[in-house]
Motif scaffolding. Structure first.
Motif, short mmCIF file in Angstrom:
data_model
loop_
_atom_site.label_atom_id
_atom_site.label_comp_id
_atom_site.label_asym_id
_atom_site.label_seq_id
_atom_site.Cartn_x
_atom_site.Cartn_y
_atom_site.Cartn_z
N TRP A 267 28.82 100.02 57.15
CA TRP A 267 30.24 100.23 56.91
C TRP A 267 31.11 99.09 57.43
CZ3 TRP A 267 33.60 100.81 61.05
CH2 TRP A 267 33.01 101.11 62.28
N LEU A 268 30.51 98.19 58.25
CA LEU A 268 31.23 97.00 58.71
C LEU A 268 30.89 95.76 57.88
CD1 LEU A 268 30.93 97.35 62.60
CD2 LEU A 268 32.97 97.68 61.19
N GLY A 269 30.03 95.93 56.86
CA GLY A 269 29.57 94.80 56.06
C GLY A 269 30.65 94.03 55.35
N TRP A 270 31.80 94.62 55.14
CA TRP A 270 32.90 93.93 54.48
C TRP A 270 33.58 92.91 55.38
CZ3 TRP A 270 37.83 94.35 56.45
CH2 TRP A 270 38.02 95.34 57.42
N LEU A 271 33.34 92.99 56.69
CA LEU A 271 33.94 92.04 57.63
C LEU A 271 33.14 90.74 57.63
CD1 LEU A 271 34.50 94.52 60.60
CD2 LEU A 271 36.30 93.44 59.21
#
Length: 163
Positions: free
Chosen positions: A92-96
């Protein structure tokens, strides 16, 4: 004595990802915080994911004799076949953008028996082999080429037998 010619710190021009997949044994690495607990028996296993990215499973034997592991994901860098980006943060943090680290294959055996992985900053370096050990002469050649790319090879931690 002649000085060895410097080598560019760039990813290899070609990387056949299906051939690269599978288990690799770590021979040596530059010290880093997230590997501080690892003593030996360090492996990285790469497998294909349905979306075209790669599952990364790192494992090692710790100083107390137990096994530790971490799972992550790698993705290709458009236009640079030998460059990947890896993250071990939750999906869920992969977009950062900052959760992705550069993973460059900078040296590779034509038969995919060994690989050297580095980074643009030269802070990360791993010498990998398909077998749990490596000949000392092979390791010294790879170490020399990494030094010519500007890596601080005097700080390498040897994690596997050199024959």
């Amino acid at each position: 004595m002649a000085h060895a010619q410097a080598l560019a710190n760039t990813p290899v021009a070609q990387l056949d990802v299906p051939r690269y997949l599978g288990q690799w044994h770590e021979i040596a690495h530059l010290p880093m915080f997230f590997q501080r607990q690892c003593k030996d028996t360090i492996t990285a296993t790469y497998s294909a994911r349905p979306d075209g990215s790669i599952t990364v499973h790192n494992a090692c034997r710790t100083h107390d004799g137990s096994m530790d592991s971490a799972d992550g994901q790698a993705r290709r860098v458009e236009g640079s076949p030998g460059a990947l980006q890896v993250r071990f943060a939750p999906a869920w943090l992969g977009w950062l953008p900052w959760v992705w680290a550069d993973y460059w294959v900078i040296d590779l055996d034509p038969d995919y028996r060994w690989a050297v992985v580095g980074s643009p900053s030269r802070r990360y370096l791993w010498v990998l082999s398909r077998t749990p050990g490596m000949s000392r002469s092979q390791f010294e050649q790879l170490r020399d080429r990494a030094a010519r790319r500007g890596y601080p090879v005097d700080k390498l931690v040897i994690a596997a037998p050199l024959e």
